[in-house]
Scaffold this motif. Sequence first.
Motif, mmCIF file in Angstrom:
data_model
loop_
_atom_site.group_PDB
_atom_site.id
_atom_site.type_symbol
_atom_site.label_atom_id
_atom_site.label_comp_id
_atom_site.label_asym_id
_atom_site.label_seq_id
_atom_site.Cartn_x
_atom_site.Cartn_y
_atom_site.Cartn_z
ATOM 1 N N VAL A 1 0.858 -1.195 0.000
ATOM 2 C CA VAL A 1 0.000 0.000 0.000
ATOM 3 C C VAL A 1 0.888 1.236 0.000
ATOM 4 N N GLY A 2 0.324 2.345 -0.432
ATOM 5 C CA GLY A 2 1.059 3.603 -0.441
ATOM 6 C C GLY A 2 0.918 4.342 0.872
ATOM 7 N N LEU A 3 1.564 5.495 0.926
ATOM 8 C CA LEU A 3 1.492 6.299 2.143
ATOM 9 C C LEU A 3 0.164 7.028 2.251
ATOM 10 N N LEU A 4 -0.416 7.403 1.104
ATOM 11 C CA LEU A 4 -1.715 8.065 1.103
ATOM 12 C C LEU A 4 -2.797 7.014 0.877
ATOM 13 N N LEU A 5 -3.520 6.711 1.939
ATOM 14 C CA LEU A 5 -4.509 5.637 1.878
ATOM 15 C C LEU A 5 -5.906 6.208 1.677
#
Length: 366
Positions: A349-353
């Motif tokens: 997953v990315g940092l911006l969820l």
Amino acid sequence: MASRILHRLRHVLAGEGERDGLAGCSSEAEEFPESSELEDDTEGLSTRLSGTLSFTSNEEEEEEEDTSEARGEQGESLEPGLLGETTENGEDSPPSTERRGSNLLTRQLQELWRKSRGSFVPQRLLFEVTSANVVNERNSKYVLYTIYLIRAGQFDKAPATIARRYSDFERLNRRLRRHFGSDMAGVSFPQKRLRRNFTAETIAKRSRAFEQFLSHLHSLPEIRRSADYLEFFFLNDLQGAQRLTCSGVYHQALAVWTNSQRLQEKLGACHSGHFLLTLAGLAVCQQELEQLGEAHASCEQALWLLEAQDRHPLLAPFLQAYIHLSWMLGRDKRQAEARLQALQEAGEVGLLLPTLKELLIKQALP
């Protein structure tokens, strides 16, 4: 002296004969009680047992047959003397032998009970049409049937409901016959009528027919697990709840999400993507309505279901919501934080969820 002894012996023998006769009469009286005690109560029994018709599944019938066969095999394997022995003098054996036999039988029954606990028994449901209302719209007129799904054999504190019209049942019947022709061969369905569709008699007959139709379908393992059968019950609820949530009508949306959750639990569909979406809808509405404890519980249930699914698109949003709710409630959130960090470090997953609400709005339902 001898004559006196013979006289006493005759009296003794005569007394024993009378007692034997009385004993025989009493045993016959017990063996053949008064005719009034043997009166046939079939009619009363039928009245007491009358009620809503429900079908058990084929798996349950097979399990009952297996259990009866196991009991028969174990009954034959018992040694003849264990359930009752006599000595050479014709006297009963000591009570310890009877206890030994009863203890053995108890152990066998306990073993059967332990085996039956481990076997899967599908949820038995009653389908009851509680009301049928004639609906007049601009260009159509139809009957809307309200059906309750209730657990059989116990008091159901939280029954689930659906409202369907004849065309909904007909569509389900057509799809199932296309995909499960052999299983559906023995399932009857009420035919269309050219007139008198809105009379009380027709509506009552169709109500009973729909109850039996759904019960029969639920008794067939392949059908009750199929997407067509399951989505007939809760897909409309999911679509309606999603629209209400996107419109910000959270009180109404929460009621529909809750009913959808109950439907899926009763139907045994708690490991599907639809159920996770339902938990997401519950968590979003509960949080918006400041029901933080309930929202936390919904996220916790979803994370338990997603324990072994690191790549599920809803995992990270559920972790994020769970961490935030745990912080607001003052509960331990370290395990969820560690799991989310591990997903980010692994590039899953990315940092911006995206939030649960964002995913819920974008989720497309068929």
